[in-house]
Enzyme design. Structure first.
Site, short mmCIF file in Angstrom:
data_model
loop_
_atom_site.label_atom_id
_atom_site.label_comp_id
_atom_site.label_asym_id
_atom_site.label_seq_id
_atom_site.Cartn_x
_atom_site.Cartn_y
_atom_site.Cartn_z
N SER A 1 0.87 -1.19 0.00
CA SER A 1 0.00 0.00 0.00
C SER A 1 0.89 1.23 0.00
O SER A 1 2.01 1.20 0.54
CB SER A 1 -0.86 0.00 1.26
N TYR B 1 -1.28 -0.41 10.51
CA TYR B 1 -1.38 -0.89 9.12
C TYR B 1 -0.18 -0.41 8.30
O TYR B 1 0.45 -1.19 7.59
CB TYR B 1 -2.69 -0.38 8.52
N LYS C 1 2.69 -2.69 6.38
CA LYS C 1 2.97 -2.67 4.93
C LYS C 1 4.42 -2.26 4.65
O LYS C 1 5.03 -2.73 3.68
CB LYS C 1 1.97 -1.75 4.21
P1 NAP Z 1 -10.87 -6.83 1.05
O1 NAP Z 1 -11.92 -6.47 0.06
O2 NAP Z 1 -11.12 -6.60 2.49
O3 NAP Z 1 -10.46 -8.36 0.80
C1 NAP Z 1 -9.44 -8.95 1.58
C2 NAP Z 1 -9.52 -10.45 1.46
O4 NAP Z 1 -8.48 -11.02 2.28
C3 NAP Z 1 -10.85 -11.02 2.00
O5 NAP Z 1 -11.27 -12.05 1.18
C4 NAP Z 1 -10.46 -11.51 3.38
O6 NAP Z 1 -11.28 -12.55 3.85
C5 NAP Z 1 -9.05 -12.02 3.12
N1 NAP Z 1 -8.32 -12.15 4.37
C6 NAP Z 1 -8.08 -11.21 5.29
N2 NAP Z 1 -7.46 -11.73 6.35
C7 NAP Z 1 -7.32 -13.06 6.11
C8 NAP Z 1 -6.78 -14.14 6.84
N3 NAP Z 1 -6.25 -13.99 8.06
N4 NAP Z 1 -6.79 -15.36 6.29
C9 NAP Z 1 -7.32 -15.56 5.06
N5 NAP Z 1 -7.87 -14.58 4.31
C10 NAP Z 1 -7.86 -13.33 4.84
O7 NAP Z 1 -9.51 -6.05 0.75
P2 NAP Z 1 -8.90 -5.49 -0.62
O8 NAP Z 1 -9.22 -4.04 -0.68
O9 NAP Z 1 -9.21 -6.37 -1.76
O10 NAP Z 1 -7.35 -5.58 -0.25
C11 NAP Z 1 -6.47 -6.54 -0.80
C12 NAP Z 1 -5.05 -6.12 -0.47
O11 NAP Z 1 -4.81 -4.80 -1.00
C13 NAP Z 1 -4.78 -6.01 1.04
O12 NAP Z 1 -3.50 -6.51 1.34
C14 NAP Z 1 -4.83 -4.52 1.30
O13 NAP Z 1 -4.08 -4.15 2.42
C15 NAP Z 1 -4.29 -3.97 0.01
N6 NAP Z 1 -4.68 -2.59 -0.26
C16 NAP Z 1 -6.01 -2.26 -0.36
C17 NAP Z 1 -6.36 -0.92 -0.60
C18 NAP Z 1 -7.81 -0.48 -0.70
O14 NAP Z 1 -8.07 0.73 -0.63
N7 NAP Z 1 -8.77 -1.37 -0.89
C19 NAP Z 1 -5.36 0.05 -0.75
C20 NAP Z 1 -4.03 -0.34 -0.64
C21 NAP Z 1 -3.70 -1.66 -0.42
P3 NAP Z 1 -12.47 -12.23 4.92
O15 NAP Z 1 -13.27 -11.09 4.35
O16 NAP Z 1 -13.21 -13.51 4.95
O17 NAP Z 1 -11.79 -11.88 6.19
#
Ligand code: NAP
Length: 247
Positions: free
Chosen positions: A136, A149, A153
């Site tokens: 991130s 967080y 990261k």
């Molecule tokens: P999301 O919609 O919350 O999806 C995250 C996924 O990871 C969910 O399926 C969740 O499952 C799974 N997960 C979380 N903890 C877990 C665990 N302990 N074991 C197994 N599965 C787990 O998030 P996203 O926005 O797609 O984010 C994906 C990545 O991008 C993350 O690393 C996040 O930090 C990064 N990121 C996101 C953003 C943003 O604005 N969205 C920005 C920068 C970076 P459950 O829902 O079942 O817990």
């Protein structure tokens, strides 16, 4: 880019929602054998319904031993995307030990565990490979109430560089993709918690909008692919220029 993924075995963590779900479906459509790991079984059942070729595994990756056994059982793969991540919005002084442990356990420790198991298999079989860690821009710029967080990261980014250094001689490349906010479940929850924040942040993004999931997925695909054969150990922002400006 599609020829790079035909029959490649790729583990995607956090495949149940958001970026991981989109990536898994895209890779499967490009011919990859996707192995999807996530925490909520219903999410994975829906994923399988949409793309039956995807192999699904329900596992909380914070469980070190069970996750290690699962990844060893999955066996040799060509690629890994450490995408699963959790965030938390809490001022520094209110954060508790369990908050720190929960965030670091998912965002850092689990990525280390899974990568170690995957790379051991690659090295033992003298197989080249590619790993992308989904980081991130919060690892680069501090954001109020996202301290743990951001630290996690930043640690993941250093893991990217350390692994790239150690595994490069084995032809295993490791890179980070660093999005700004994406309107997934995680992104929406962040902006819903602070009224006016989205508009304030958008003013700092020269491109003037947040990235779509597909645009983050494209960056991951590029870094996984042979088109990025000489790219190793980088942190690639997908942020429309968000982090380049001082004011
Ligand atoms: P999301 O919609 O919350 O999806 C995250 C996924 O990871 C969910 O399926 C969740 O499952 C799974 N997960 C979380 N903890 C877990 C665990 N302990 N074991 C197994 N599965 C787990 O998030 P996203 O926005 O797609 O984010 C994906 C990545 O991008 C993350 O690393 C996040 O930090 C990064 N990121 C996101 C953003 C943003 O604005 N969205 C920005 C920068 C970076 P459950 O829902 O079942 O817990």
């Amino acid at each position: 880019m599609d020829t790079h993924f035909q029959d490649k075995r790729v583990i995607v963590t956090g495949a149940g929602k958001g970026i991981g779900r989109n990536l898994s479906i895209t890779l499967a459509k490009l011919g990859a054998k996707v192995i999807a790991i996530s925490r909520t079984a219903e999410d994975l059942d829906e994923l399988k319904l949409e793309e039956p070729s995807i192999e699904i595994h329900t596992q909380d990756i914070c469980d070190w031993n069970k996750t290690r056994a699962l990844v060893e059982d999955i066996g040799l793969v060509d690629m890994l995307v450490n995408n699963a991540g959790v965030d938390m919005h809490k001022p520094y002084l209110e954060c508790k030990e369990e908050d720190f442990d929960r965030i670091f356990s998912t965002n850092v420790k689990a990525a280390f565990n899974i990568s170690q198991a995957v790379v051991k298999g690659m090295v033992e079989n003298e197989k080249s490979g590619a790993i992308v860690n989904v980081s991130s821009i919060a690892a680069i710029s501090a954001i109020h109430s996202l301290g743990i967080y951001s630290c996690s990261k930043a640690a993941l980014d250093m893991m990217t560089k350390s692994m790239a250094l150690e595994f490069g001689p084995h032809k295993i490349r490791v890179n980070s993709v660093s999005p700004t906010s994406v309107m997934t479940k995680m992104g929406k929850a962040f902006y819903d918690s602070i009224p006016g924040l989205a508009d304030a942040i958008l003013k700092r993004v020269p491109i003037g909008r947040f990235p779509e999931e597909d645009e983050v997925v494209n960056a991951i695909l590029f870094l996984l692919s042979d088109k990025a054969a000489m790219i190793n150990g980088i942190l690639m922002p997908v942020d429309g220029g968000h982090i380049i400006q001082f004011l």
